[in-house]
Design a protein around this motif. Structure first.
Motif, PDB file in Angstrom:
ATOM      1  N   GLU A  34       1.227  -1.255  -0.424  1.00 28.32           N
ATOM      2  CA  GLU A  34       0.131  -0.232   0.067  1.00 28.32           C
ATOM      3  C   GLU A  34       1.042   1.402  -0.231  1.00 28.32           C
TER       4      GLU A  34
ATOM      5  N   ARG B 182      -9.199   1.899  -3.468  1.00 28.01           N
ATOM      6  CA  ARG B 182      -9.418   1.946  -2.854  1.00 28.01           C
ATOM      7  C   ARG B 182     -11.249   2.620  -3.163  1.00 28.01           C
ATOM      8  N   GLU B 183     -11.364   3.817  -3.993  1.00 26.82           N
ATOM      9  CA  GLU B 183     -12.765   3.998  -4.371  1.00 26.82           C
ATOM     10  C   GLU B 183     -13.321   2.757  -4.597  1.00 26.82           C
TER      11      GLU B 183
ATOM     12  N   ASN C  76      -8.949  -1.588   3.456  1.00 30.22           N
ATOM     13  CA  ASN C  76      -7.818  -1.857   2.985  1.00 30.22           C
ATOM     14  C   ASN C  76      -7.411  -3.242   2.399  1.00 30.22           C
TER      15      ASN C  76
ATOM     16  N   THR D 214     -15.462   0.964   3.634  1.00 33.62           N
ATOM     17  CA  THR D 214     -14.100   0.819   3.243  1.00 33.62           C
ATOM     18  C   THR D 214     -13.123   0.388   3.052  1.00 33.62           C
TER      19      THR D 214
ATOM     20  N   ASP E  37      -5.253   4.201  -5.860  1.00 34.28           N
ATOM     21  CA  ASP E  37      -6.558   4.422  -5.975  1.00 34.28           C
ATOM     22  C   ASP E  37      -7.320   4.480  -6.234  1.00 34.28           C
TER      23      ASP E  37
END
Ligand code: ATP
Length: 288
Positions: free
Chosen positions: A199, A223-224, A273, A271, A220
């Motif tokens: 990450e 993550r979205e 990780n 969300t 990125d």
């Protein structure tokens, strides 16, 4: 020279079997200049096989594979001098001191950066007078990394490069890795089991399971676009909004891709990780 959008590495529907068991199964992936791709997968998923195939160390059965635009089985010496590869268990240079080993190794590379070598010897705390066979596993790994990177290769293949390094050396190395790729338009493919490292430095993540690429995405975007949806016990599950793809699911939760802020009835939206994503995607396999 490699053009900016010419792949440094291109796997196109690659299959590699050991006996009748596929270690790579219809595997496709492209590595472009400037990309730092972190490969994540269980033990035995096919990560080392992938890198060894790219280096021409083993043959593939099906598909097309190009390393710096060439067939790995017949890599030219010019291509070889632009590739850095650190296998999982680096070997060699027994009987040499660190300085002697580096001196011999550097003689193969016209672009060897002596200053970079010295900086990394200090950074990794390696004694140039130490004998290679007396180095610890982590110290050998540090030496192998210097050997693979001090000529600023265009393509870097690193098979769990930091597994035996202490956290300080690991952090220093990982940030150098990223800088090197950005500065010189190199491409890096590295495997790891340490999701926090990935990450921190990777531009992309590739998830591999049983020899198949299950997900490859810019970090990125990952993550979205990925969410874990939780449903309470007994809640009615409505049809998911259009555009969402189910990556994994169990009784109370669904991992979805393609999230763009859609409203989802009766679901709590979380969300995730990378570690959580990895765990959720492999729940079945790990019997979690
Ligand atoms: N020389 C070999 N002969 C037979 N089977 C092999 C050989 N090398 C690898 N395999 C098998 O191929 C599969 C992929 O192995 P590979 O070493 O590529 O996995 P990996 O993802 O690198 O694993 P790890 O995270 O443990 O290093 C495994 O099932 C492994 O047992």
């Amino acid at each position: 020279m490699t053009e900016p959008d010419t792949p440094l590495l291109s796997f196109n529907k690659i299959t590699k079997r050991y006996g009748d068991k596929p270690a790579l199964d219809d595997f496709s992936l492209e590595l472009l200049p400037g990309m730092v791709v972190g490969l994540l997968g269980h033990n035995g998923a096919g990560k080392s096989t992938l890198m060894r195939a790219a280096m021409g160390i083993l043959d593939i059965e099906l598909g097309e594979l190009k390393t710096l635009g060439e067939s790995p089985a017949e890599l030219s010496s010019s291509a070889k001098s632009r590739i850095g590869y650190v296998p999982q268990q680096p070997v060699g240079y027994e009987g040499f001191t660190v300085a002697q080993a580096l001196s011999l190794h550097s003689s193969f590379y016209s672009d060897w950066d002596k200053e970079l070598e010295s900086q990394w010897l200090v950074r990794f705390g390696l004694d140039s007078k130490a004998r290679v066979q007396q180095l610890s596993i982590g110290q050998r790994q540090s030496l192998a990394l210097i050997m693979a990177m001090a000529y600023r290769p265009k393509l870097l293949l690193l098979d769990e490069p930091v597994a035996s390094l202490d956290p300080i050396s690991r952090q220093a190395f990982m940030s150098d890795l990223f800088e090197l790729a950005l500065e010189s338009g190199s491409g890096v493919l590295f495997s790891t089991h340490i999701t926090s490292d990935l990450e921190r430095v990777a531009s992309h993540v590739a998830l591999i399971r049983q020899g198949k690429l299950v997900l490859m995405r810019e970090l990125d975007l990952l993550r979205e676009q990925i969410r874990l949806l939780h449903f309470s016990e007994g809640a009615e599950r409505h049809q998911l909004p259009e555009g969402l793809t189910v990556l994994a699911q169990n009784r109370y939760s669904i991992l979805v891709d393609g999230y763009q802020g859609q409203a989802i009835s009766d679901a709590q939206i979380e969300t995730v990780n990378l570690e959580r994503l990895y765990m959720e995607m492999n729940r079945g396999e790990m019997n979690l």
